[in-house]
Design a protein around this motif. Structure first.
Motif, PDB file in Angstrom:
ATOM      1  N   HIS A  58       9.371  -3.157  -4.777  1.00  0.00           N
ATOM      2  CA  HIS A  58       8.767  -3.373  -3.431  1.00  0.00           C
ATOM      3  C   HIS A  58       7.263  -4.338  -3.677  1.00  0.00           C
ATOM      4  CE1 HIS A  58      11.774  -1.300  -0.934  1.00  0.00           C
ATOM      5  NE2 HIS A  58      11.578  -0.546  -1.860  1.00  0.00           N
ATOM      6  N   ILE A  59       6.597  -3.604  -4.527  1.00  0.00           N
ATOM      7  CA  ILE A  59       5.206  -4.185  -4.855  1.00  0.00           C
ATOM      8  C   ILE A  59       5.424  -5.729  -5.250  1.00  0.00           C
ATOM      9  CG2 ILE A  59       3.204  -4.172  -6.076  1.00  0.00           C
ATOM     10  CD1 ILE A  59       3.777  -1.201  -6.110  1.00  0.00           C
ATOM     11  N   LEU A  60       6.236  -5.876  -6.031  1.00  0.00           N
ATOM     12  CA  LEU A  60       6.033  -7.501  -6.906  1.00  0.00           C
ATOM     13  C   LEU A  60       6.891  -8.300  -5.898  1.00  0.00           C
ATOM     14  CD1 LEU A  60       6.541  -6.830 -10.618  1.00  0.00           C
ATOM     15  CD2 LEU A  60       4.456  -7.318  -9.249  1.00  0.00           C
ATOM     16  N   LYS A  61       7.767  -7.684  -5.153  1.00  0.00           N
ATOM     17  CA  LYS A  61       8.552  -8.637  -4.221  1.00  0.00           C
ATOM     18  C   LYS A  61       7.695  -9.197  -2.928  1.00  0.00           C
ATOM     19  CE  LYS A  61      12.715  -8.708  -1.456  1.00  0.00           C
ATOM     20  NZ  LYS A  61      14.103  -7.926  -1.289  1.00  0.00           N
ATOM     21  N   SER A  62       6.682  -8.119  -2.489  1.00  0.00           N
ATOM     22  CA  SER A  62       5.811  -8.554  -1.665  1.00  0.00           C
ATOM     23  C   SER A  62       4.909  -9.392  -2.225  1.00  0.00           C
ATOM     24  CB  SER A  62       5.058  -7.083  -1.110  1.00  0.00           C
ATOM     25  OG  SER A  62       5.950  -6.317  -0.375  1.00  0.00           O
TER      26      SER A  62
ATOM     27  N   ILE B 227      -4.137  -7.125  -9.054  1.00  0.00           N
ATOM     28  CA  ILE B 227      -4.903  -6.227  -9.975  1.00  0.00           C
ATOM     29  C   ILE B 227      -4.639  -4.754  -9.755  1.00  0.00           C
ATOM     30  CG2 ILE B 227      -7.391  -5.743 -10.103  1.00  0.00           C
ATOM     31  CD1 ILE B 227      -8.042  -8.661  -9.397  1.00  0.00           C
ATOM     32  N   TRP B 228      -4.164  -4.106  -8.783  1.00  0.00           N
ATOM     33  CA  TRP B 228      -4.150  -2.722  -8.506  1.00  0.00           C
ATOM     34  C   TRP B 228      -2.791  -2.460  -9.244  1.00  0.00           C
ATOM     35  CZ3 TRP B 228      -3.745  -0.355  -2.838  1.00  0.00           C
ATOM     36  CH2 TRP B 228      -3.497   0.860  -2.713  1.00  0.00           C
ATOM     37  N   TYR B 229      -1.819  -3.277  -9.186  1.00  0.00           N
ATOM     38  CA  TYR B 229      -0.535  -2.984 -10.140  1.00  0.00           C
ATOM     39  C   TYR B 229      -0.752  -2.794 -11.341  1.00  0.00           C
ATOM     40  CZ  TYR B 229       4.325  -3.934 -11.615  1.00  0.00           C
ATOM     41  OH  TYR B 229       5.477  -3.429 -12.382  1.00  0.00           O
ATOM     42  N   VAL B 230      -1.551  -3.955 -11.948  1.00  0.00           N
ATOM     43  CA  VAL B 230      -1.775  -4.068 -13.368  1.00  0.00           C
ATOM     44  C   VAL B 230      -2.467  -2.947 -13.909  1.00  0.00           C
ATOM     45  CG1 VAL B 230      -2.918  -5.463 -15.184  1.00  0.00           C
ATOM     46  CG2 VAL B 230      -1.394  -6.775 -13.342  1.00  0.00           C
TER      47      VAL B 230
ATOM     48  N   VAL C  28       0.887  -1.285  -0.048  1.00  0.00           N
ATOM     49  CA  VAL C  28       0.079   0.010  -0.012  1.00  0.00           C
ATOM     50  C   VAL C  28       0.953   1.333  -0.090  1.00  0.00           C
ATOM     51  CG1 VAL C  28      -1.746   1.391   1.278  1.00  0.00           C
ATOM     52  CG2 VAL C  28      -1.888  -1.080   0.975  1.00  0.00           C
ATOM     53  N   ILE C  29       1.867   1.335   0.798  1.00  0.00           N
ATOM     54  CA  ILE C  29       2.670   2.502   1.055  1.00  0.00           C
ATOM     55  C   ILE C  29       3.363   2.686  -0.482  1.00  0.00           C
ATOM     56  CG2 ILE C  29       4.938   3.444   2.134  1.00  0.00           C
ATOM     57  CD1 ILE C  29       3.718   2.026   4.721  1.00  0.00           C
ATOM     58  N   SER C  30       3.876   1.554  -0.891  1.00  0.00           N
ATOM     59  CA  SER C  30       4.673   1.626  -2.363  1.00  0.00           C
ATOM     60  C   SER C  30       3.676   1.957  -3.546  1.00  0.00           C
ATOM     61  CB  SER C  30       5.270   0.254  -2.647  1.00  0.00           C
ATOM     62  OG  SER C  30       6.118  -0.317  -1.761  1.00  0.00           O
ATOM     63  N   ILE C  31       2.556   1.600  -3.709  1.00  0.00           N
ATOM     64  CA  ILE C  31       1.584   1.768  -4.756  1.00  0.00           C
ATOM     65  C   ILE C  31       0.929   3.208  -4.645  1.00  0.00           C
ATOM     66  CG2 ILE C  31      -0.495   0.638  -4.045  1.00  0.00           C
ATOM     67  CD1 ILE C  31      -0.447  -0.531  -6.981  1.00  0.00           C
ATOM     68  N   MET C  32       0.864   3.775  -3.433  1.00  0.00           N
ATOM     69  CA  MET C  32      -0.105   4.743  -3.239  1.00  0.00           C
ATOM     70  C   MET C  32       0.864   6.155  -3.987  1.00  0.00           C
ATOM     71  SD  MET C  32      -2.982   4.354  -2.227  1.00  0.00           S
ATOM     72  CE  MET C  32      -3.323   6.292  -1.615  1.00  0.00           C
ATOM     73  N   GLY C  33       2.027   5.859  -3.963  1.00  0.00           N
ATOM     74  CA  GLY C  33       2.753   6.890  -4.653  1.00  0.00           C
ATOM     75  C   GLY C  33       2.290   7.039  -6.349  1.00  0.00           C
ATOM     76  N   PRO C  34       2.608   5.946  -7.035  1.00  0.00           N
ATOM     77  CA  PRO C  34       2.063   5.971  -8.346  1.00  0.00           C
ATOM     78  C   PRO C  34       0.549   6.328  -8.579  1.00  0.00           C
ATOM     79  CG  PRO C  34       3.618   4.387  -7.834  1.00  0.00           C
ATOM     80  CD  PRO C  34       3.257   4.971  -6.539  1.00  0.00           C
ATOM     81  N   THR C  35      -0.181   5.709  -7.509  1.00  0.00           N
ATOM     82  CA  THR C  35      -1.721   5.747  -7.635  1.00  0.00           C
ATOM     83  C   THR C  35      -2.115   7.382  -7.721  1.00  0.00           C
ATOM     84  OG1 THR C  35      -2.003   3.653  -6.538  1.00  0.00           O
ATOM     85  CG2 THR C  35      -3.718   5.291  -6.612  1.00  0.00           C
TER      86      THR C  35
ATOM     87  N   LEU D  53       8.280   0.040 -12.379  1.00  0.00           N
ATOM     88  CA  LEU D  53       8.970  -0.867 -12.738  1.00  0.00           C
ATOM     89  C   LEU D  53       9.464  -1.851 -11.719  1.00  0.00           C
ATOM     90  CD1 LEU D  53      11.351   0.872 -15.203  1.00  0.00           C
ATOM     91  CD2 LEU D  53       9.835  -1.263 -15.956  1.00  0.00           C
ATOM     92  N   PRO D  54       9.644  -3.502 -11.735  1.00  0.00           N
ATOM     93  CA  PRO D  54       9.853  -4.032 -10.708  1.00  0.00           C
ATOM     94  C   PRO D  54      11.394  -4.312 -10.374  1.00  0.00           C
ATOM     95  CG  PRO D  54       9.542  -5.486 -12.542  1.00  0.00           C
ATOM     96  CD  PRO D  54       9.180  -3.955 -13.026  1.00  0.00           C
ATOM     97  N   ILE D  55      11.956  -3.152 -10.061  1.00  0.00           N
ATOM     98  CA  ILE D  55      13.391  -3.102  -9.926  1.00  0.00           C
ATOM     99  C   ILE D  55      13.533  -2.314  -8.469  1.00  0.00           C
ATOM    100  CG2 ILE D  55      15.559  -1.977 -10.498  1.00  0.00           C
ATOM    101  CD1 ILE D  55      14.412  -2.075 -13.429  1.00  0.00           C
ATOM    102  N   LEU D  56      14.115  -2.862  -7.483  1.00  0.00           N
ATOM    103  CA  LEU D  56      14.306  -2.246  -6.298  1.00  0.00           C
ATOM    104  C   LEU D  56      15.693  -1.256  -6.355  1.00  0.00           C
ATOM    105  CD1 LEU D  56      14.411  -5.583  -4.163  1.00  0.00           C
ATOM    106  CD2 LEU D  56      12.581  -3.730  -4.242  1.00  0.00           C
ATOM    107  N   PRO D  57      15.429  -0.172  -5.573  1.00  0.00           N
ATOM    108  CA  PRO D  57      14.391   0.217  -4.632  1.00  0.00           C
ATOM    109  C   PRO D  57      13.200   1.072  -5.224  1.00  0.00           C
ATOM    110  CG  PRO D  57      15.937   2.042  -4.586  1.00  0.00           C
ATOM    111  CD  PRO D  57      16.502   0.884  -5.693  1.00  0.00           C
TER     112      PRO D  57
END
Length: 369
Positions: free
Chosen positions: A263-267, A336-339, A210-217, A254-258
């Motif tokens: 963070h999303i796809l790793k979780s 689903i949220w990510y895609v 949630v913390i990671s994806i809310m920035g792009p959202t 992108l699924p690249i840390l950091p």
């Protein structure tokens, strides 16, 4: 990680565990029972130990008595649930439990002090922490970012870019506050973007998602708003904001840390206990790469491939992490949220590139490079 902290015989009793099966009980901050990591451990574990206490049998006489303590723990990581019972000399003294929601809204009572290491990186980190304590540093970094981007591009572009970064980082801040985490705000770093800072650590994979994806959202919402304003006013300035902001947030996915996407796809992938779940994740990643190349998004597809390989190579280490994994619902919802977020960001870039304007088509050319 610390899963519960209560009182026993007038002293704190703390229980820590990891997904790998390791469990440990501390009484008065001293380890009194340890169960080593084992993938075949039962859900309910018993920790038994003896405590020595001084008993006063009169005015002057005193003797040491042995007290038998047993801590029964019923722990499941996925979906997470925890129940415990504490017996003292076979008498039930305390019982309770913790839910994932409770862990998300609380910080560990016992914080382990990090070992001091002298290094250039450590000194730089210490210096940055000292600077973070002063509110003026936010203004200094923001001014430095504005000057850097103005020198590299132009003042209007720099102001627009900083606005996009602020909206993106505010999404992270909003999510942190939702989970009850203390925040120090956001910091703009020249040529590196921004960073949202919190005093607290996350306890669950769901918090991380949630913390990671809310920035792009939040960035997506900004692009959609700019796109609506462009449709109402036909002013290319709003279209430029929508396109540039969409590209900025797409790269963060992108699924690249950091990066946030890493963070999303790793979780998601680290929450999958079965090889079948990992296979589904791998098929989804392969499909995403195939679609990227089919649409001519060569750069995006290549970085997606590199990031996916990086995450899959680390999958075996997932049980050694303290974070509570996503349950099946959380995995599906997060995917689903990510895609959807990635799809809408690409859609905005593609739509504006179709206007024929060279500037608006630049983000798509970057992805096709």
């Amino acid at each position: 990680m610390e899963l519960f902290n209560t009182e026993c015989l007038g002293r704190p009793l703390r229980f820590e565990a990891s997904m790998a099966g390791w469990q440990q009980v501390f009484w008065d901050n001293k380890a009194v029972s340890v169960i080593e990591a084992n993938s075949e451990q039962p859900a309910i574990q018993s920790h038994e130990f003896e405590l020595k206490q001084v008993s006063h049998a009169g005015t002057d006489a005193e003797r040491t008595v042995s007290i038998h303590v047993k801590v029964e723990v019923d722990l499941c990581w996925q979906p997470f649930h925890l129940k415990y019972r504490i017996f003292v000399n076979d008498q039930l003294q305390d019982e309770g439990g913790r839910t994932q929601k409770q862990l998300e809204q609380s910080a560990p009572k016992h914080k382990v002090a990090a070992k001091a290491k002298i290094s250039i990186i450590g000194l730089a980190s210490l210096g940055f922490k000292l600077l973070k304590s002063a509110k003026m540093i936010k203004v200094v970094l923001a001014g430095a970012s504005l000057a850097a981007y103005s020198w590299l591009f132009s003042l209007p572009f720099a102001l627009t870019l900083i606005g996009c970064l602020i909206v993106h980082e505010y999404g992270h801040i909003k999510a942190m506050r939702y989970f009850g985490m203390k925040t120090k705000g956001m910091y703009l770093i020249p040529f590196m973007g921004g960073m949202a800072v919190s005093d607290d650590k996350i306890n669950t994979r769901w918090q991380n998602v949630v913390i990671s994806i809310m920035g792009p959202t939040f960035g997506l919402f900004m692009s959609l708003l700019a796109l609506i304003l462009y449709g109402l006013t036909d002013h290319i300035f709003f279209a430029g904001i929508a396109a540039m902001n969409a590209l900025l947030n797409l790269f963060n996915m992108l699924p690249i840390l950091p990066l946030d996407g890493g963070h999303i796809l790793k979780s998601i992938s680290f929450s999958m206990n079965s090889k079948l779940g990992l296979a589904v994740c791998a098929i989804a990643a392969a499909l995403g790469i195939f679609i990227s190349y089919s649409l001519g998004l060569a750069l995006f597809g290549f970085l997606l491939l590199i990031g996916s390989i990086e995450i899959f190579l680390e999958w075996k280490t997932r049980h050694h992490n303290d974070l509570i994994p996503l349950d099946r619902y959380g995995q599906i919802f997060s995917t689903i949220w990510y895609v959807v977020t990635v799809g809408l960001l690409i859609g905005i870039i593609w739509l504006l590139a179709g206007t024929g304007d060279d500037i608006l088509g630049l983000p798509l050319k970057v992805l096709q490079s």
